[in-house]
Design a protein around this motif. Structure first.
Motif, PDB file in Angstrom:
ATOM      1  N   MET A   1       0.847  -1.186   0.000  1.00 57.06           N
ATOM      2  CA  MET A   1       0.000   0.000   0.000  1.00 57.06           C
ATOM      3  C   MET A   1       0.882   1.236   0.000  1.00 57.06           C
ATOM      4  O   MET A   1       1.623   1.486   0.938  1.00 57.06           O
ATOM      5  CB  MET A   1      -0.906   0.017   1.219  1.00 57.06           C
ATOM      6  N   LEU A   2       0.838   1.997  -1.086  1.00 56.33           N
ATOM      7  CA  LEU A   2       1.615   3.227  -1.172  1.00 56.33           C
ATOM      8  C   LEU A   2       0.655   4.374  -1.448  1.00 56.33           C
ATOM      9  O   LEU A   2      -0.254   4.247  -2.279  1.00 56.33           O
ATOM     10  CB  LEU A   2       2.650   3.138  -2.291  1.00 56.33           C
ATOM     11  N   PRO A   3       0.826   5.525  -0.788  1.00 52.19           N
ATOM     12  CA  PRO A   3      -0.114   6.627  -0.986  1.00 52.19           C
ATOM     13  C   PRO A   3       0.049   7.258  -2.350  1.00 52.19           C
ATOM     14  O   PRO A   3       1.156   7.540  -2.788  1.00 52.19           O
ATOM     15  CB  PRO A   3       0.263   7.609   0.130  1.00 52.19           C
ATOM     16  N   LEU A   4      -1.042   7.450  -3.057  1.00 54.18           N
ATOM     17  CA  LEU A   4      -1.010   8.185  -4.307  1.00 54.18           C
ATOM     18  C   LEU A   4      -1.105   9.668  -3.997  1.00 54.18           C
ATOM     19  O   LEU A   4      -1.635  10.060  -2.965  1.00 54.18           O
ATOM     20  CB  LEU A   4      -2.181   7.754  -5.191  1.00 54.18           C
ATOM     21  N   PRO A   5      -0.576  10.507  -4.910  1.00 57.54           N
ATOM     22  CA  PRO A   5      -0.640  11.933  -4.636  1.00 57.54           C
ATOM     23  C   PRO A   5      -2.080  12.396  -4.447  1.00 57.54           C
ATOM     24  O   PRO A   5      -2.943  12.144  -5.273  1.00 57.54           O
ATOM     25  CB  PRO A   5      -0.013  12.545  -5.899  1.00 57.54           C
ATOM     26  N   GLY A   6      -2.355  13.062  -3.336  1.00 58.57           N
ATOM     27  CA  GLY A   6      -3.653  13.659  -3.128  1.00 58.57           C
ATOM     28  C   GLY A   6      -4.690  12.752  -2.506  1.00 58.57           C
ATOM     29  O   GLY A   6      -5.842  12.761  -2.910  1.00 58.57           O
ATOM     30  N   LEU A   7      -4.320  11.927  -1.547  1.00 61.09           N
ATOM     31  CA  LEU A   7      -5.300  11.060  -0.894  1.00 61.09           C
ATOM     32  C   LEU A   7      -5.451  11.431   0.575  1.00 61.09           C
ATOM     33  O   LEU A   7      -4.489  11.658   1.270  1.00 61.09           O
ATOM     34  CB  LEU A   7      -4.870   9.588  -0.981  1.00 61.09           C
ATOM     35  N   ALA A   8      -6.681  11.442   1.060  1.00 61.94           N
ATOM     36  CA  ALA A   8      -6.975  11.567   2.493  1.00 61.94           C
ATOM     37  C   ALA A   8      -8.480  11.530   2.654  1.00 61.94           C
ATOM     38  O   ALA A   8      -9.142  10.799   1.950  1.00 61.94           O
ATOM     39  CB  ALA A   8      -6.353  12.812   3.101  1.00 61.94           C
ATOM     40  N   VAL A   9      -9.039  12.335   3.545  1.00 58.80           N
ATOM     41  CA  VAL A   9     -10.467  12.257   3.818  1.00 58.80           C
ATOM     42  C   VAL A   9     -11.286  13.026   2.783  1.00 58.80           C
ATOM     43  O   VAL A   9     -10.848  14.014   2.225  1.00 58.80           O
ATOM     44  CB  VAL A   9     -10.783  12.775   5.230  1.00 58.80           C
ATOM     45  N   ASP A  10     -12.528  12.545   2.539  1.00 56.38           N
ATOM     46  CA  ASP A  10     -13.431  13.195   1.587  1.00 56.38           C
ATOM     47  C   ASP A  10     -13.804  14.599   2.042  1.00 56.38           C
ATOM     48  O   ASP A  10     -13.877  14.878   3.239  1.00 56.38           O
ATOM     49  CB  ASP A  10     -14.726  12.383   1.463  1.00 56.38           C
ATOM     50  N   ARG A  11     -14.080  15.442   1.040  1.00 57.49           N
ATOM     51  CA  ARG A  11     -14.546  16.803   1.357  1.00 57.49           C
ATOM     52  C   ARG A  11     -15.806  16.729   2.215  1.00 57.49           C
ATOM     53  O   ARG A  11     -16.731  15.973   1.935  1.00 57.49           O
ATOM     54  CB  ARG A  11     -14.828  17.570   0.061  1.00 57.49           C
ATOM     55  N   GLY A  12     -15.811  17.528   3.279  1.00 57.70           N
ATOM     56  CA  GLY A  12     -16.945  17.544   4.183  1.00 57.70           C
ATOM     57  C   GLY A  12     -16.811  16.585   5.353  1.00 57.70           C
ATOM     58  O   GLY A  12     -17.555  16.690   6.325  1.00 57.70           O
ATOM     59  N   ARG A  13     -15.821  15.659   5.260  1.00 58.74           N
ATOM     60  CA  ARG A  13     -15.639  14.724   6.361  1.00 58.74           C
ATOM     61  C   ARG A  13     -14.824  15.368   7.473  1.00 58.74           C
ATOM     62  O   ARG A  13     -13.975  16.224   7.241  1.00 58.74           O
ATOM     63  CB  ARG A  13     -14.897  13.472   5.880  1.00 58.74           C
ATOM     64  N   GLN A  14     -15.091  14.926   8.690  1.00 65.23           N
ATOM     65  CA  GLN A  14     -14.300  15.348   9.834  1.00 65.23           C
ATOM     66  C   GLN A  14     -13.860  14.092  10.589  1.00 65.23           C
ATOM     67  O   GLN A  14     -14.655  13.178  10.786  1.00 65.23           O
ATOM     68  CB  GLN A  14     -15.099  16.256  10.763  1.00 65.23           C
ATOM     69  N   VAL A  15     -12.603  14.056  10.960  1.00 66.57           N
ATOM     70  CA  VAL A  15     -12.067  12.937  11.720  1.00 66.57           C
ATOM     71  C   VAL A  15     -11.500  13.489  13.025  1.00 66.57           C
ATOM     72  O   VAL A  15     -10.727  14.456  13.008  1.00 66.57           O
ATOM     73  CB  VAL A  15     -10.967  12.195  10.937  1.00 66.57           C
ATOM     74  N   VAL A  16     -11.880  12.886  14.123  1.00 69.43           N
ATOM     75  CA  VAL A  16     -11.354  13.272  15.428  1.00 69.43           C
ATOM     76  C   VAL A  16     -10.459  12.142  15.925  1.00 69.43           C
ATOM     77  O   VAL A  16     -10.914  11.006  16.095  1.00 69.43           O
ATOM     78  CB  VAL A  16     -12.482  13.539  16.444  1.00 69.43           C
ATOM     79  N   VAL A  17      -9.184  12.446  16.109  1.00 69.06           N
ATOM     80  CA  VAL A  17      -8.195  11.457  16.532  1.00 69.06           C
ATOM     81  C   VAL A  17      -7.981  11.614  18.032  1.00 69.06           C
ATOM     82  O   VAL A  17      -7.478  12.641  18.497  1.00 69.06           O
ATOM     83  CB  VAL A  17      -6.868  11.641  15.764  1.00 69.06           C
ATOM     84  N   THR A  18      -8.373  10.599  18.777  1.00 65.75           N
ATOM     85  CA  THR A  18      -8.326  10.693  20.239  1.00 65.75           C
ATOM     86  C   THR A  18      -7.160   9.938  20.860  1.00 65.75           C
ATOM     87  O   THR A  18      -6.757  10.251  21.976  1.00 65.75           O
ATOM     88  CB  THR A  18      -9.640  10.154  20.843  1.00 65.75           C
ATOM     89  N   LYS A  19      -6.618   8.944  20.166  1.00 62.82           N
ATOM     90  CA  LYS A  19      -5.500   8.196  20.734  1.00 62.82           C
ATOM     91  C   LYS A  19      -4.280   9.111  20.841  1.00 62.82           C
ATOM     92  O   LYS A  19      -3.878   9.730  19.844  1.00 62.82           O
ATOM     93  CB  LYS A  19      -5.171   6.983  19.872  1.00 62.82           C
ATOM     94  N   PRO A  20      -3.683   9.213  22.022  1.00 64.64           N
ATOM     95  CA  PRO A  20      -2.595  10.187  22.224  1.00 64.64           C
ATOM     96  C   PRO A  20      -1.443  10.041  21.236  1.00 64.64           C
ATOM     97  O   PRO A  20      -0.955  11.053  20.700  1.00 64.64           O
ATOM     98  CB  PRO A  20      -2.146   9.910  23.663  1.00 64.64           C
TER      99      PRO A  20
END
Length: 336
Positions: free
Chosen positions: A2-21
């Motif tokens: 698995m290698l990241p392609l240019p320009g990948l992450a969360v969809d527009r309008g999405r929100q992710v809350v990362v709680t693990k320290p």
């Protein structure tokens, strides 16, 4: 692999809350040390904006956030766009505004271009670190990253209510005087040596090996490689133990992996003198990948096993037989 392609992450309008320290700290480390442009007075509240200078939504965010001055400092991280390098060179709000307007007021040099490449690594790092949370495979410009309480919030696209943004951002006293590590990490281009013996690099351990944006443990992690996968090698970074690889094929961007043993093997200076005949193991024998006692062991042979000899090597004060070890013609080395 698995290698990241240019320009990948969360969809527009999405929100992710990362709680693990640990996960939250990793995300903040990546954006804090990107080469960002400070927009507004130094403040204990900072919002990091990953964006393209050619993006109309990003320009809209810039225009709409003028009223936030004094409450929060926006830190713009240009990862793409025709004028991205000018923002890396200027690192202030005027550079951000001029870039959106198509005006380049500062000279763009190789250092600035390296800075944009580093910031692209930051974008890839966000994608990589968010895999456990979101695999939607769309990176929205702009994407905002900031501390919110004890968590880190990632907002893909323009926030719905900018008036509440400052209240959401957690105060971090050290943020006001933060100097991004990316500035020093991209000050000089890495000194590359030709890889004599290693056209491709493979990870041989069970624990995944981390790729980084530049050859430094401080650089953001951008991917990992599982055991036995191969990636092309484009150079060896001096005697630092770092290997430059090209995991994205036709994409010109590079990644770096720290493997001191294989970096040294890549630079071994030896010559193979052709010699035929049959070779037979006199005892239990270890066949190594290179004619060096530290090289990885490819196979352990039993007494009496026979193989075709293809050459002889004198290296490191020892004589090595080169034998054809596998049916596909791959060779190994046995010390006499």
């Amino acid at each position: 692999m698995m290698l990241p392609l240019p320009g990948l992450a969360v969809d527009r309008g999405r929100q992710v809350v990362v709680t693990k320290p640990d996960d939250a700290a990793g995300l903040m480390d990546a954006v804090e040390n990107a080469i960002w442009a400070a927009d507004g007075k130094p403040a204990s509240k900072a919002v990091y904006v990953v964006y393209s200078t050619d993006c109309a939504w990003s320009k809209r965010l810039f225009d709409e956030t003028r009223a936030l001055a004094g409450n929060v400092q926006l830190r713009w991280i240009p990862v793409a766009g025709t004028t991205a390098a000018s923002v890396v060179a200027g690192r202030d709000s005027a550079s951000v505004g001029n870039a959106f307007a198509g005006r380049v007021s500062r000279a763009v040099d190789a250092k600035a271009q390296r800075g944009v490449a580093y910031n692209q690594g930051v974008m890839d790092s966000i994608t990589y670190q968010l895999r456990p949370y979101d695999r939607s495979k769309t990176f929205a410009f702009p994407t905002l990253v900031y501390r919110s309480g004890k968590s880190v919030k990632v907002v893909a696209g323009n926030p719905r209510n900018l008036a509440t943004l400052a209240a959401e951002v957690a105060s971090e006293p050290r943020a006001a005087s933060l100097v991004p590590a990316g500035i020093a990490l991209t000050a000089q281009a890495p000194t590359l040596l030709r890889s004599r013996n290693l056209p491709k690099w493979a990870h041989l351990n069970d624990t995944p090996m981390i790729f980084r944006a530049v050859p430094s443990p401080q650089a953001p992690p951008i991917d990992d490689l599982a055991k036995d996968f191969l990636v092309p090698v484009s150079g060896i970074v001096g005697t630092t133990g770092w290997i430059e690889v090209a995991p994205w094929g036709l994409d010109k961007r590079k990644a770096y992996v720290h493997d001191p043993l294989m970096a040294r093997m890549a630079l071994l200076d030896y010559r193979v003198r052709p010699q035929g005949g049959q070779w037979q193991a006199p005892a239990v024998v270890q066949v190594r990948e290179f004619p060096d006692s530290d090289a990885h062991v490819l196979e352990t042979l039993k007494p009496g096993e026979r193989y075709r000899r293809s050459g002889v090597v004198e290296h490191g004060g020892h004589v090595w037989d080169q034998i054809v070890l596998y049916a596909d013609g791959a060779v190994g080395y046995v010390r006499r």
